[in-house]
Design an enzyme around this catalytic site. Structure first.
Site, PDB file in Angstrom:
ATOM      1  N   ASP A 130      -6.586   7.161  -9.639  1.00  0.00           N
ATOM      2  CA  ASP A 130      -7.286   7.202  -8.396  1.00  0.00           C
ATOM      3  C   ASP A 130      -8.451   7.848  -7.678  1.00  0.00           C
ATOM      4  OD1 ASP A 130      -4.469   5.663  -8.625  1.00  0.00           O
ATOM      5  OD2 ASP A 130      -3.382   7.473  -7.884  1.00  0.00           O
ATOM      6  N   SER A 477       1.866   7.731  -3.014  1.00  0.00           N
ATOM      7  CA  SER A 477       1.010   7.091  -4.009  1.00  0.00           C
ATOM      8  C   SER A 477       0.700   5.439  -3.377  1.00  0.00           C
ATOM      9  CB  SER A 477       2.271   6.729  -4.830  1.00  0.00           C
ATOM     10  OG  SER A 477       1.744   6.095  -5.977  1.00  0.00           O
TER      11      SER A 477
END
Length: 575
Positions: A130, A477
């Protein structure tokens, strides 16, 4: 000038390789097996985020070897180095998540330091997790040497009882297990089959969202961000990237020629159109900051507001990244957006051509239903929405892709850190209709602005994903679904309104109008502010998290830690 006739007097590597006084420097290069010819060629940094912490990164070293072949084939000299990653899937749900966002800055800083210290002339950066994707792109824009970004590729979906699954299903299974709706045996089987290959989390979570951004912003070669990690064709993209970097060096095409305001708007467009991660609203301003461009959360939200949601991707939809690639890839998504006036076609890209030129020969595939035509969208507004109100004067963000209802009002239930909320959720110590508030989890307050996937997934697994709302000055998330609002600013640690809430205060969220308010008068909020005292329980009084909390700015402007391109006197590329 072609790729074989470089004027070294204009390249950073001249400080290391040219002239009698650099004989000791060249001695080190000879010691590593380089020839005189290789030493006097341009030196290209090949930076990877390879490690053994997660499947996202495990294939990057192998891919880097192919990049190096491409560089060498085009008469450059590749120099490979690694930087860190903190993998959110492993860090999630405990104190490790405080390290995640801070790692983005460490990645950008460490790539900068390696490039500066060794005077490399260009950069090919490979990333998989990420924060490593924006971190690598931030470094490219900061250094402003010719650069190509490569995504390591997504993981393949797993199969559980005949159904396609991702790691999102495992997080949500924890919630199902906690209420007796999944057995120990099924949970054990699911965790073993959900992640069957190398690659980053397979749906439109943060990694794939930022991979989509890399093509839309122009730093990655077309189609390269879509091919799953195990696909052998990734070698072709890596070889092409190694060759292309030498062309960009010869033509002096640099990241800031590519990452313009229009390119950032294109990037925000694909995030909304694909129902991407809310984290993009943090990373795009940070990338803009490196270029000296003003582009904050509200600018991102304006793009989100007018962009149709057209890609039916998990977590809000049906499909995963592999399906998008096989339907036509990110270029298919961008082509329909461009054709219907939602993207700028005149932006330069790493191909040396404009976005419109790159997409000219992309044909619509009517045999697929992963991507809808932009004039016949899933919903007319984007999958991500910005919010503002008396509870969020500096903004907030919510993913609405897949949400049946986009308004919610209920009493606050306040928690001063994620663990307390997760415990309440695990024990079902909350009520339907509550607005769960997790505060002191912002960039400074966390420190580190943790993601709340463990909590949101548990709620969803308990069947409460649409029956409660959750707001936080932390993050979510890309796998989060449900009515979850993040990036609430100003954060609690600096006395933002979220710090002043009490249990029972009525909070109203309206994702259609873009508002986030608490039913309190300005006078009442001011009285509470006078009585508020900043907590004094932060145990991080030294080390990197102390340093991060001391330096980090607001989420609205990307949670950045240095003054950025606007304050730059001379960029590295011109040394």
């Amino acid at each position: 000038m072609d790729a074989r006739t470089f004027d070294k007097s204009r390249l950073p590597s001249r400080h290391v390789t040219e002239g009698p006084e650099r004989a000791p420097h060249r001695a080190f290069l000879y010691a590593m097996g380089l020839s005189g010819e290789e030493i006097h060629q341009p030196l290209v940094g090949v930076a990877t985020c390879w490690n053994e912490s997660a499947p996202c990164n495990i294939a990057l070293m192998r891919q880097a070897q192919v990049v190096k072949k491409g560089v060498a084939h085009a008469s450059g000299t590749p120099r490979e180095f690694c930087t860190i990653t903190v993998t959110d899937g492993i860090a999630m749900g405990h104190q490790g998540m405080k390290s995640s966002l801070a790692s983005r800055e460490v990645i950008a800083d460490s790539v900068e330091l390696s490039m500066r210290g060794h005077c490399y002339d260009a950069l090919v950066g490979l990333a998989g997790c990420d924060k490593s994707l924006p971190g690598m792109m931030m470094a490219m824009c900061r250094l402003n040497v010719p650069s190509v970004f490569i995504y390591g590729g997504s993981i393949l979906p797993g199969t559980f009882k005949g159904k396609q699954v991702t790691v999102q299903d495992v997080y949500e299974a924890v919630g199902m297990h906690s209420v007796g709706e999944m057995s120990d045996e099924d949970l054990a089987e699911l965790e073993q089959v959900a992640c069957p290959s190398a690659g980053a989390c397979g749906a439109q979570f943060t990694a794939n969202t930022m991979a989509t951004v890399s093509e839309a912003i122009g730093l990655a070669l077309p189609y390269s961000a879509g091919a799953p990690a195990p696909y052998e064709m990734r070698d072709q993209f890596c070889m092409a990237a190694g060759e292309k970097i030498m062309e960009l060096l010869a033509r002096e095409i640099r990241p800031r020629d590519i990452v313009t305001l229009k390119a950032l708007e294109n990037a925000a467009t694909v995030v909304a159109a694909s129902g991407g991660s809310t984290n993009a609203a943090l990373h795009l301003p940070a990338i803009a900051h490196e270029c000296g461009i003003d582009f904050d959360l509200f600018d991102v939200a304006e793009i989100f507001k007018k962009t149709p949601y057209i890609a039916d991707l998990k977590p809000g939809g049906k499909y995963v990244a592999k399906d998008l690639f096989e339907a036509g890839g990110i270029p298919l998504l961008m082509k329909t957006l461009l054709d219907h006036g939602f993207m700028h076609g005149d932006c330069m890209t790493v191909t040396g051509r404009s976005m419109a030129e790159n997409l000219k020969n992309v044909e619509w595939n009517d045999q697929q239903d992963v991507v809808y035509p932009a004039n016949k969208p899933i919903t007319p507004t984007g999958g991500v929405v910005g919010l503002k109100g008396n509870l969020a004067p500096d903004g907030a963000i919510v993913k609405v892709a897949g949400l049946a209802k986009q308004k919610f009002s209920g009493p606050a239930r306040c928690f001063d850190h994620e663990e307390a909320c997760f415990e309440a959720v695990t024990n079902r110590n909350y009520k339907e209709g509550d607005v769960l508030v997790i505060r002191y989890e912002g960039p400074k307050g966390g420190p580190g602005m943790r993601e709340m996937l463990a909590t949101t997934a548990a709620l969803y697994g308990q069947g409460m994903g649409d029956k409660v709302a959750l707001i936080t000055d932390g993050r979510f998330s890309g796998a989060t679904r449900g009515f979850c609002i993040g990036h609430v600013g100003p954060e609690a640690a600096v006395g933002g309104p979220i710090a002043l809430l009490k249990d029972g205060d009525v909070i109203t969220i309206d994702a259609i109008e873009g508002t986030l308010d608490v039913e309190l008068s300005d006078e009442e909020l001011e009285e509470r502010r006078k009585a508020w005292e900043a907590p004094n329980d932060n145990p991080y009084q030294s080390g990197v998290l102390w340093k991060y909390a001391d330096q980090v700015g607001a989420a609205r402007t990307g949670a950045v830690t240095h003054p950025g391109g606007k304050s730059e006197v001379e960029c590295y590329a011109n040394v």
